[in-house]
Design an enzyme around this catalytic site. Structure first.
Site, PDB file in Angstrom:
ATOM      1  N   ASP A  81       1.144  -5.625  12.705  1.00  0.00           N
ATOM      2  CA  ASP A  81      -0.164  -5.912  13.295  1.00  0.00           C
ATOM      3  C   ASP A  81      -1.187  -6.295  12.231  1.00  0.00           C
ATOM      4  O   ASP A  81      -2.104  -7.057  12.497  1.00  0.00           O
ATOM      5  CB  ASP A  81      -0.692  -4.680  14.022  1.00  0.00           C
ATOM      6  N   PHE A  82      -1.039  -5.742  11.042  1.00  0.00           N
ATOM      7  CA  PHE A  82      -2.046  -5.960  10.006  1.00  0.00           C
ATOM      8  C   PHE A  82      -1.896  -7.330   9.349  1.00  0.00           C
ATOM      9  O   PHE A  82      -2.729  -7.724   8.529  1.00  0.00           O
ATOM     10  CB  PHE A  82      -2.013  -4.850   8.960  1.00  0.00           C
TER      11      PHE A  82
ATOM     12  N   GLU B 128       0.832  -1.200   0.000  1.00  0.00           N
ATOM     13  CA  GLU B 128       0.000   0.000   0.000  1.00  0.00           C
ATOM     14  C   GLU B 128       0.872   1.259   0.000  1.00  0.00           C
ATOM     15  O   GLU B 128       1.797   1.374   0.805  1.00  0.00           O
ATOM     16  CB  GLU B 128      -0.912   0.000   1.228  1.00  0.00           C
TER      17      GLU B 128
ATOM     18  N   HIS C  77      -1.542  -1.270  16.954  1.00  0.00           N
ATOM     19  CA  HIS C  77      -0.596  -0.692  16.011  1.00  0.00           C
ATOM     20  C   HIS C  77       0.828  -0.699  16.529  1.00  0.00           C
ATOM     21  O   HIS C  77       1.694  -0.058  15.950  1.00  0.00           O
ATOM     22  CB  HIS C  77      -0.977   0.765  15.685  1.00  0.00           C
TER      23      HIS C  77
ATOM     24  N   GLU D 209      -4.547  -6.943   1.841  1.00  0.00           N
ATOM     25  CA  GLU D 209      -3.355  -7.695   2.240  1.00  0.00           C
ATOM     26  C   GLU D 209      -3.436  -9.169   1.874  1.00  0.00           C
ATOM     27  O   GLU D 209      -2.434  -9.773   1.472  1.00  0.00           O
ATOM     28  CB  GLU D 209      -3.098  -7.555   3.750  1.00  0.00           C
TER      29      GLU D 209
HETATM   30  C1  LIG Z   1      -5.752  -3.917   7.397  1.00  0.00           C
HETATM   31  C2  LIG Z   1      -5.090  -2.590   7.336  1.00  0.00           C
HETATM   32  N1  LIG Z   1      -4.285  -2.299   6.301  1.00  0.00           N
HETATM   33  C3  LIG Z   1      -3.688  -1.097   6.214  1.00  0.00           C
HETATM   34  C4  LIG Z   1      -3.884  -0.145   7.177  1.00  0.00           C
HETATM   35  C5  LIG Z   1      -3.200   1.226   7.081  1.00  0.00           C
HETATM   36  N2  LIG Z   1      -4.198   2.257   6.780  1.00  0.00           N
HETATM   37  C6  LIG Z   1      -4.773   2.983   7.747  1.00  0.00           C
HETATM   38  S1  LIG Z   1      -5.930   4.028   7.143  1.00  0.00           S
HETATM   39  C7  LIG Z   1      -5.650   3.523   5.559  1.00  0.00           C
HETATM   40  C8  LIG Z   1      -6.402   4.128   4.412  1.00  0.00           C
HETATM   41  C9  LIG Z   1      -7.849   3.950   4.537  1.00  0.00           C
HETATM   42  O1  LIG Z   1      -8.499   4.538   3.452  1.00  0.00           O
HETATM   43  P1  LIG Z   1     -10.065   4.686   3.460  1.00  0.00           P
HETATM   44  O2  LIG Z   1     -10.689   3.384   3.845  1.00  0.00           O
HETATM   45  O3  LIG Z   1     -10.474   5.285   2.181  1.00  0.00           O
HETATM   46  O4  LIG Z   1     -10.359   5.694   4.669  1.00  0.00           O
HETATM   47  P2  LIG Z   1      -9.943   7.222   4.805  1.00  0.00           P
HETATM   48  O5  LIG Z   1      -8.654   7.235   5.562  1.00  0.00           O
HETATM   49  O6  LIG Z   1      -9.820   7.783   3.441  1.00  0.00           O
HETATM   50  O7  LIG Z   1     -11.039   7.826   5.594  1.00  0.00           O
HETATM   51  C10 LIG Z   1      -4.671   2.539   5.527  1.00  0.00           C
HETATM   52  C11 LIG Z   1      -4.165   1.891   4.310  1.00  0.00           C
HETATM   53  C12 LIG Z   1      -4.710  -0.490   8.257  1.00  0.00           C
HETATM   54  N3  LIG Z   1      -4.936   0.364   9.266  1.00  0.00           N
HETATM   55  N4  LIG Z   1      -5.315  -1.693   8.311  1.00  0.00           N
END
Ligand SMILES: Cc1ncc(C[n+]2csc(CCOP(=O)(O)OP(=O)(O)O)c2C)c(N)n1
Ligand SMILES: Cc1ncc(C[n+]2csc(CCOP(=O)(O)OP(=O)(O)O)c2C)c(N)n1
Ligand SMILES: [Mg+2]
Ligand SMILES: [Mg+2]
Lengths: 336, 342, 336, 342
Positions: free
Chosen positions: C79-80, C29, C123, C54
């Site tokens: 963690d993820f 990502e 986290h 993932e």
């Molecule tokens: C399973 C998982 N993968 C990756 C992340 C890292 N991460 C945190 S927020 C995010 C983006 C989320 O995007 P969206 O669902 O569009 O929500 P927004 O932040 O735009 O409100 C990512 C990749 C995570 N927290 N959990």
């Protein structure tokens, strides 16, 4: 006294609890057929099938529990937790801590585990020590029908998430479903005392974190869970013929771990042999070592565990899973 | 019944002030780690959450503070939790991404997509023991690529659960744009998983409120889940201190930090031919560019501004309300900070 | 000599390897922005962004590796892994065994880990001992920039799957991204020697499973990895002032575990203290205990680990994560 | 170009005989655990796999034996692997659900949905290092509820990978019918994830072959993934020894084993009111009934029978071919069993 098979005992304890507590519901893949006897007694609202969507339905079980239900969520095998571990690792196990102790997750995850019937390495894992690593999870691994029923009742009353594992070699019904499939032509090394045994008329909860001495012994204590307990008992008999007095301690729950019993066993015999069908490294056997070492008890230590991915071929898998011969050899080695 | 715009605006305004105050705490270093604000999505939050009733449940993602505020969680406890005080909502143990309130059946998670299964479980509990109650999941469009959320849509549909899946589509998942990482179409996806869709303008609180009303009625009457797809913008981008946004706001300070190592890298001896390197550079610049020029950070996309326009006729009432709310939030922050030995 | 920060070292070693081996590709990502310096040097085919999926992209990395690529797949945080553990547990780790040793998975999973900056319990986990439980996985946890770069190169050349963990407190860039975000108003207890240090002109692979003694000591050996190594070094200084000679052993890889070094340390000092930021039970600390006990070395043993879900509040998390005070106390306790 | 029906029939026939022989080994107790046959899906397997070329990859589920046979894996090694012999394809270490052949870039997994990510990774490798090559995933309709497979469709679409996702829809996932556990529509789902769909009759090998041809051309020319949705039937239901099927085949022996405890349970003292118990019973009976009366186990649904009809004009050639293949399979089994010390 009543006799029951292992899974019958669990289902019976579950049914007894469901009759009393309407908040208990049961779901998982094919549950309407796998638990059809619960279905015809408690109806389709309480006994539900799910799509093959472990992340969704185990995750859903977590909040369903938080909202006041007592879900029993079933997986086809503990191995399949791989696809949905997040629900346990980052949610079920952590809610109580995250909420500052104000909210708990009274959830039971029920799953068959273990090998010995030739299903291969993606379908025969134990993983109990692995799951026990996560703070907040209770991991129960019974070795007899009586313990299975009693501990299942305990799991249903527990305030936190419990993973309840049924070894497939002890479970008549899983072994028939996944192994023999009605055939007379296959044989499995089923520990009779674990697969069928006396059970109480009415189920009472058994304490968590309380090991039970299945056999006393002065020279060494063999520590195990599930099928390993029975392999250990076989080994102890062989050892007796060689003049070695080996006791067998059945942990019954891996987490909480009965550290008192472990320390006492180390103290009394000076020798511990951990027999663990879960993987050897970074798991249950290590934790047992740490517990006695921390207590400063001088002890000889050995372990008979699964060291690698479990092979498919029956003769190879028999060598990889802890068996009587390996246990006997390990103990003899300690004695010499 | 039309929505009460004054009430909705007051909720939105309070959320905005509240999150701005949280941002200040963060900038002052009183909050240590990540901080994801929801500024820009207030219309979605207020439009949906204001309709919830006692017994309804709420499953939030990493951007859940405002929703809890609207839901009625004690704001002082909320701030104290963000500050990590023992007197916080969760004793300082949960924190910004892990806010829990049992009386409100409200959970949060920093795991993207986890609000899907969570709302589904609440929906199951509602169906079984509290018919008429509902569960709401909030998540971003990026989460719609996470398996557990997709599974949850299907599960909720199969069990006909009272769940509202609210997709707050801001078009960004951290630094990835929706178009680049999401194939097909989210609405078709939801329908293919058995969940009917209502698409709405997430900047328009009336639109959100109406759609939520419809979805809630379906859910409460046992007709199953709905997917609410609402577009919005996040004014602070992914989280506070987001590098791309810093580059926009302080180009002279921030640009060199990015540009210098980038220039070094592109000129390094070994590697792919220059043509390919340029393709790489173009990707980086495009992301920067899209952030710099994001037209959506303009006032016209601010749900508050859009709602305020409709209420301006009674400017004195409006300003009085705004002043009251500003004072209220100031008071919340002050109370949260005061009287707690650190 | 060159100096680099921790993540810079990893990226530099990776770039050096990518320049030589076109089969190395990197994805995860936001990788196009997070690894933009690799992107502008190696182009969009080799440095790719992924959806937040993932299970799909880690799973895809497994077969991509089997087909001849050398994928480096990045997760935002270890963690993820919860959402995609199946890819490691049931696929990456098992293919070599399943194929009868005929097919391997040269895959590197790279992820930040660890706490100390107030991001909360979902986290900030370490999970290295947990992952090491799975036979077939290599788990690398460096504590300095030089080790990070060298071991990353090793990981890239390894024939099996490697999980490479970067502690966020050692990683300038992750700490800036997830913690300070450009602020001057926050402070983290960053171990300077771990965050920045001398690195070789050209990266050379370092051996796996070879611990390094960061500090000699006659009374006790403190065993650790990542940030724990630096906490141990601080503690050893304090202990020295109290007349206690404490050594520090940096494991560098959790699996394989340098059992030779552990046994030697136990032998030489008679006292081991395991400092582990991963959870205490059923993990690394237990495995260390088992290794020395199996070898029959009499030893005093203590451990300073994370015993519960990591709390969000900085002052609480500082108590829960291993720190100098707890290590000093544990060692003092062993000495008395 | 039309398909060569003779060749396809010979492949299908060989698969059928081969799997029947495997079934015998299983019944004889030479195979210990689960055994999922693909009898009934031969048209899908032959129609797709016969089109693969050197360098193409194959990701299989728990029902992969026939596909490996068609792909050209040494059948003796295959049988020996199923038997758990050290001389097997994987040294007896993988087994029925974990069959691997590196030269064929072929993998299997017993984890439902895992063929999705697996094929996607192969597709990535093909795109990067071997353009023109493709990857095929086989899976059932039940797997379309598993998050990782849904994620994979999107990922393959985003990266425009040369992947053919083949859904062998037999309408059952063990004891669960498709309709009961899958909401919405699989085709819409795939499209919502950005993957174009071709729906085909999985009993008709020409239909499959044509569609596969189209999908492969798209993939080989860089136009990305395709979802092939093929309906079929599994004559042995989920796996050998499947209880519901045993009840159909040996009702007198098997029915009481199920019915007696069921009767006990429904009459047990505590529990839900009888009305609710009956609803439960109805569910159980429905599943049994659906299995008993499944019209699809009839000859008309057998892909072999349907193809054979078209070739019957030249009966002597047909029978000669069938005899040859039967002998060939007999010989394979005999060779596999012989000469290996157990
Ligand atoms: C399973 C998982 N993968 C990756 C992340 C890292 N991460 C945190 S927020 C995010 C983006 C989320 O995007 P969206 O669902 O569009 O929500 P927004 O932040 O735009 O409100 C990512 C990749 C995570 N927290 N959990
Ligand atoms: C992740 C996971 N969950 C559950 C199972 C148990 N299981 C094995 S096959 C199967 C049904 C699969 O149905 P489908 O995908 O339609 O394939 P079919 O068997 O019909 O060919 C299930 C639930 C599994 N192997 N993996
Ligand atoms: Mg977004
Ligand atoms: Mg099916």
């Amino acid at each position: 006294m009543k006799k029951m098979s292992f899974t019958q005992a669990v289902d019976d304890a579950l049914a007894q609890a469901m009759a009393k507590d309407p908040q208990i519901i049961v779901f998982g893949e094919d549950i309407p057929l796998l638990r059809r006897e619960l279905l015809v007694r408690f109806g389709p609202q309480r006994v539900r099938g799910t799509p093959i969507s472990e992340s969704a339905f185990v995750g859903a079980a977590v909040t369903a529990a938080m909202a006041g239900l007592r879900p029993v969520v079933e997986l086809y095998m503990v191995d399949f937790l791989g696809v949905c571990l997040d629900a346990l690792l980052n949610h079920a196990a952590k809610v109580e801590a995250f909420s500052g102790g104000k909210w708990s997750v009274p959830l039971v995850v029920r799953a068959p585990c273990g090998g010995g019937y030739g299903d291969g390495g993606q379908h025969e894992q134990s993983l109990w020590g692995w799951l026990a690593h996560i703070p907040g999870l209770t991991v129960v691994v019974p070795a007899t029908p009586a313990d299975a029923g009693g501990l299942f009742l305990t799991a249903l009353q527990h305030e936190g998430p419990v993973v309840f594992l049924e070894h497939k070699l002890l479970s008549e019904s899983w072994l028939e479903f996944l192994g023999s499939g009605g055939r007379q032509t296959v044989q499995y090394n089923v520990p009779e005392a674990g697969a069928r045994g006396e059970v109480p008329q009415i189920w009472k909860p058994l304490p968590l974190g309380q090991a039970i001495e299945r056999r006393p012994g002065g020279d060494v204590m063999i520590v195990s869970a599930a099928v390993g307990v029975h392999r250990a008992l076989e080994a102890a008999e062989s050892l007796e013929q060689q003049g070695i007095s080996a006791g067998v301690l059945d942990l019954r729950s891996v987490s909480p771990l009965d550290t008192t019993a472990l320390r006492a066993a180390a103290q009394n015999t000076g020798r511990l042999c951990v027999v663990d069908e879960d993987y050897e490294g970074f798991g249950l056997s290590g934790e047992v070592a740490a517990v006695v070492l921390e207590a400063g008890i001088p002890v000889q230590f050995s372990r008979v565990c699964t060291q690698s991915t479990i092979p498919y071929a029956r003769h190879l898998e028999d060598q990889v899973l802890p068996n009587r011969e390996r246990i006997v050899a390990a103990v003899q080695n300690m004695m010499s | 019944m039309p929505p009460d715009l004054w009430q909705l605006y007051s909720l939105m305004f309070k959320c905005r002030r509240f999150e701005e105050a949280v941002a200040k705490l963060w900038h002052d270093g009183l909050i240590s780690g990540e901080m994801h604000l929801g500024t820009g999505e207030e219309a979605i939050v207020a439009g949906v959450v204001s309709l919830l009733q006692e017994g309804d449940a709420l499953a939030l993602d990493h951007r859940g503070t405002a929703a809890l505020l609207v839901r009625g969680v004690d704001p002082v406890l909320l701030v104290r939790e963000l500050l990590g005080y023992p007197e916080g909502l969760c004793g300082g143990r949960g924190g910004h991404m892990h806010l829990f309130s049992q009386p409100h059946l409200a959970v949060s998670s920093g795991i993207v997509g986890a609000s899907g299964p969570a709302a589904t479980g609440f929906g199951l509990a509602a169906q079984y023991q509290n018919p008429g109650a509902v569960a709401v999941a909030f998540f971003g469009e990026g989460a719609m690529n996470q398996g557990m959320l997709l599974e949850s849509l299907n599960l909720a549909a199969v069990w006909q659960l009272p769940v509202i899946f609210v997709c707050k589509n801001d078009g960004w998942a951290i630094t990835s744009t929706d178009g680049s990482m999401t194939a097909g179409d989210l609405n078709e996806r939801a329908r293919g998983l058995g969940v009917p869709v209502i698409e709405i303008d997430g900047r328009d609180v009336s639109d959100v409120w109406q759609a939520a009303q419809t979805a809630l009625e379906r859910a409460r009457s046992g007709q199953g889940p709905t997917f609410l797809h609402a577009r919005c913008v996040h004014f602070e981008a992914h989280f506070l201190g987001f590098q791309l946004l810093r580059m926009v706001r302080h180009p002279l300070r921030e640009m060199p930090r990015v540009a210098v190592p980038l220039t070094h890298a592109i000129l390094k001896k070994d590697g792919e031919p220059f043509r390919i390197r340029l393709a790489g550079l173009r990707k980086v610049l495009a992301a920067v560019w899209r952030t710099v020029r994001d037209p959506r950070r303009g006032l016209a996309h601010d749900p508050l501004w859009r709602t305020r326009r409709l209420l301006r006729a009674d400017l004195s009432r409006l300003q009085a309300m705004e002043n009251d709310l500003t004072r209220e939030v100031d008071h919340i922050i002050a109370s949260a900070l005061v009287g707690v030995p650190s």
